[in-house]
Design a protein around this motif. Sequence first.
Motif, PDB file in Angstrom:
ATOM      1  N   ARG A 173      32.035  43.592  27.350  1.00 15.27           N
ATOM      2  CA  ARG A 173      31.286  44.249  27.940  1.00 15.27           C
ATOM      3  C   ARG A 173      30.095  45.521  28.219  1.00 15.27           C
ATOM      4  O   ARG A 173      31.258  46.374  27.067  1.00 15.27           O
ATOM      5  CB  ARG A 173      31.359  45.041  29.529  1.00 15.27           C
ATOM      6  CG  ARG A 173      31.772  43.627  30.179  1.00 15.27           C
ATOM      7  CD  ARG A 173      32.047  44.330  31.883  1.00 15.27           C
ATOM      8  NE  ARG A 173      33.378  43.390  32.554  1.00 15.27           N
ATOM      9  CZ  ARG A 173      33.715  43.144  34.200  1.00 15.27           C
ATOM     10  NH1 ARG A 173      33.060  44.882  34.077  1.00 15.27           N
ATOM     11  NH2 ARG A 173      33.858  42.493  34.087  1.00 15.27           N
ATOM     12  N   THR A 194      28.527  34.018  39.570  1.00 12.90           N
ATOM     13  CA  THR A 194      29.191  35.315  38.854  1.00 12.90           C
ATOM     14  C   THR A 194      29.708  34.442  37.958  1.00 12.90           C
ATOM     15  O   THR A 194      30.564  33.168  38.143  1.00 12.90           O
ATOM     16  CB  THR A 194      30.164  35.515  39.633  1.00 12.90           C
ATOM     17  OG1 THR A 194      29.128  36.139  40.543  1.00 12.90           O
ATOM     18  CG2 THR A 194      30.992  37.012  38.919  1.00 12.90           C
ATOM     19  N   GLU A 247      40.355  38.553  40.460  1.00 10.85           N
ATOM     20  CA  GLU A 247      41.879  38.616  41.632  1.00 10.85           C
ATOM     21  C   GLU A 247      41.776  38.241  42.821  1.00 10.85           C
ATOM     22  O   GLU A 247      40.624  37.973  43.471  1.00 10.85           O
ATOM     23  CB  GLU A 247      40.742  40.375  41.507  1.00 10.85           C
ATOM     24  CG  GLU A 247      41.115  41.254  40.589  1.00 10.85           C
ATOM     25  CD  GLU A 247      40.408  43.036  40.648  1.00 10.85           C
ATOM     26  OE1 GLU A 247      41.129  43.347  40.983  1.00 10.85           O
ATOM     27  OE2 GLU A 247      39.097  42.519  40.734  1.00 10.85           O
ATOM     28  N   ARG A 280      31.543  37.024  48.725  1.00 11.98           N
ATOM     29  CA  ARG A 280      32.015  36.259  47.663  1.00 11.98           C
ATOM     30  C   ARG A 280      33.675  36.129  47.384  1.00 11.98           C
ATOM     31  O   ARG A 280      34.249  37.357  47.111  1.00 11.98           O
ATOM     32  CB  ARG A 280      31.390  35.595  46.794  1.00 11.98           C
ATOM     33  CG  ARG A 280      30.713  36.481  45.378  1.00 11.98           C
ATOM     34  CD  ARG A 280      30.637  36.652  44.474  1.00 11.98           C
ATOM     35  NE  ARG A 280      31.420  35.905  43.588  1.00 11.98           N
ATOM     36  CZ  ARG A 280      32.015  36.776  42.427  1.00 11.98           C
ATOM     37  NH1 ARG A 280      32.308  37.849  42.500  1.00 11.98           N
ATOM     38  NH2 ARG A 280      33.019  35.803  41.797  1.00 11.98           N
TER      39      ARG A 280
HETATM   40  P1  NG1 Z   1      34.744  38.267  39.667  1.00  9.36           P
HETATM   41  O1  NG1 Z   1      36.390  38.611  39.625  1.00  9.36           O
HETATM   42  O2  NG1 Z   1      34.613  36.774  40.154  1.00  9.36           O
HETATM   43  O3  NG1 Z   1      33.856  39.046  40.876  1.00  9.36           O
HETATM   44  C1  NG1 Z   1      34.606  39.643  37.295  1.00  9.36           C
HETATM   45  C2  NG1 Z   1      33.352  40.553  37.166  1.00  9.36           C
HETATM   46  C3  NG1 Z   1      32.680  39.366  36.723  1.00  9.36           C
HETATM   47  C4  NG1 Z   1      32.317  38.461  35.698  1.00  9.36           C
HETATM   48  C5  NG1 Z   1      34.483  38.168  35.859  1.00  9.36           C
HETATM   49  C6  NG1 Z   1      35.041  38.147  34.007  1.00  9.36           C
HETATM   50  C7  NG1 Z   1      31.779  41.541  39.030  1.00  9.36           C
HETATM   51  C8  NG1 Z   1      31.043  41.470  40.499  1.00  9.36           C
HETATM   52  N1  NG1 Z   1      32.399  40.155  38.846  1.00  9.36           N
HETATM   53  O4  NG1 Z   1      34.709  38.360  38.341  1.00  9.36           O
HETATM   54  O5  NG1 Z   1      30.467  39.206  36.459  1.00  9.36           O
HETATM   55  O6  NG1 Z   1      32.497  39.692  34.781  1.00  9.36           O
HETATM   56  O7  NG1 Z   1      35.149  38.741  36.251  1.00  9.36           O
HETATM   57  O8  NG1 Z   1      35.161  39.504  33.790  1.00  9.36           O
HETATM   58  O9  NG1 Z   1      31.626  42.328  38.686  1.00  9.36           O
END
Ligand code: NG1
Length: 534
Positions: A286, A358, A507, A502
Amino acid sequence: MSNPVADAARKHPPPEGHVYTYGTAGFRTKADVLDSVLTRVGLIAALRSRKLGGRYVGVMITASHNPPQDNGVKLVEPMGDMLEESWEAISTEMANQTSPEAVSEYYQCVAEEQKIDLSKPANVIVARDTRASGARLLGCLVDGLKAAGAEYRDFGFLTTPQLHYMVRCFNTADTPDAYGVPTEAGYYEKFSAAFKKAMGSNKPNGGLTVDCANGVGGPKLNELIKYLHVTETGLEISVVNDNVVKPEALNVDCGADYVKTNQRAPPTSKTGPGDRCCSLDGDADRVVYYFKDDQNVFRLLDGDRIATLVASFFGDLVRTSGLADQIKIGVVQTAYANGAATDYVEKNLRLPVTCTPTGVKYLHHAAQKLDIGVYFEANGHGTAIFSHSTLNAIKNYKPKSPSEAENLEILRACIDLINQAVGDALSDFLLVEVVLAHKRWGPQEWLATYTDLPNRLLKVLVSDRTIFKTTDAERKLTSPEGVQGQIDKEVQKFRQGRSFARASGTEDAVRVYAEAATKAEAEDLARKVAEIVK
Ligand code: NG1
Ligand code: ZN
C-alpha cells in the motif's frame, strides 16, 4: 505405518477453542496462536500446487499494516493472484481441524475430492516480512511443506508484491508471457529500467520522502534505489522509518495505515511545505502520498487520488498514441472511495466506475473485465491491469506520427513499470512519480483536481460481528434487521451525507464510514451510525 502429515500436525497443535478464518487477507491474528495454522497452510499449499499440475504457488507470512505482535499468512496463485475462493474455504476447514488424525484425514479427503495425485510434484515459494515471529512461523510452515513432500524455495524477507512477482516469474519462465527474472535483482532491474523509460526526458520536480513503516519495504527500497541511479533519473529519494532491527517499531506512529487513518503525517516527519512524501505499509503493498501546503496544513493524496491520477494519465496516453477507439479504461473502487473521487472520475474524466466489496481480490476481478482496469482502495492498495487483447493492441500498434510513437513508448514502459501481479507500493509510487513528472505537477496541482468530502472512519467493537450482513457492494446492511433503516434516516439529516457499516474482514470489529459537507458533520454522522450498530 508412518504418517508425516499427522506427525507435523502433532508437532504444532492448535490452541484450544480458537476458530480461524481465511479472510480477505488470509489468516491474520495474534502471532502466538498461528503455529498450527502455518503447518496446515503448508499442507494446503502443496495440495494447491498439485491441483494446478505442479505450478508454483506462493506463501507469504505477513500481517501487513497490523501491529507488531500480529502475524498472518496468505496463499498466492500461480499468476500472482489471490487464492481462489473455493480454496479459502478448504484452508479454513483445514486450519480448524484439531487432532493430528483429523488433519491427516482432511488432507486425504481434499486430495480425493479434488482428484489430486499426491505422488506428483508440488512447488511452493515462501517469503516473510520482518516481524519477530516470522522465523518461528516459517519453521512451522516448512514442517507442513516437508510433511506433504513439497519442494519449496524460501526467499527470506520480501515485500508481499515481490513474492507475488517471484511466483508469476517462475510460472511464466520460458513462455511468451515471461514476467521477469525470478530473483530480487531481477525485480529491481525490471522496475528501474521501466521507470527510466517511462520518465523519458522528464525530470521530477524536487525529491520524495518515503516512510517505510519500519517494515520490509525499507531495506528493499534502499536496494531498489541503487538501481534507480539518481544522476540519470533525477529522482532523489530519502528513506525514513526503515528500522527493521527493532521489530516492535513496525507500523507504530508511521506507515500508510497510520497516515490514512489519522489523516496526519508521522510525528517524526521533517519535511517542509510542498515536499512530496509517501508512506508504505508493513509489507509494502500500500502507498499513500501527502504533503504540507503553504499554510502548513497536512494534505492527503490517498488511493483514490492515485487511481484518478493514473487513470487520467492512461486516458491521455491511449488517446495520444492513437489507440482511443480500441482501448477503454475503467476505474474500480470500493464503498470507502471518497464521493468526490467517484464524481471526478465519472464527470471529469468521463470514465466508468465499478464499486466492489472490500478486499483486493474483488477489485482485481472487476478490473480484469476492463481493457485497462485501474483499481485502488482508498487506503492505497491497488494497481492497474491490462487485458490480453489490450496488451496485444499496444504491442502491435503501428504509430502514425512521431508523436504517437513517443507516447506509445511511454505507455509500453508504464505497462512494465506496473506490477500486474498485485498492487505494489514501490512500483506504484514510481508510477506516480512518472505521471507527476510528465504532467509537470507538484502535489498542489494534483490535490487541486478535486476536493475530498470530509470523512471519518470509525472502528466499533461489537459482541458478534458476524451478524452484520451486507448487500450492494457492502453499502447496505441486510442484517441485523432494521439497522439499515435507522442509518438511512440519520444520513438524510446531513448535507452530502453518506454512511455505511460493515464487519471488518481482518479485525474483530465493525467499521463505520461517513462523509458529509463539513468535517464536523462527517464526525457527527459517523458517531451517530456507530451508536446505531453498537
Ligand atoms: P477490513 O478489515 O475488512 O476493513 C482492511 C481494509 C481493506 C483491505 C484489507 C486487507 C479498510 C477500510 N479496510 O479490510 O481495504 O486492505 O484490510 O489488508 O481500509
Ligand atoms: Zn499490506
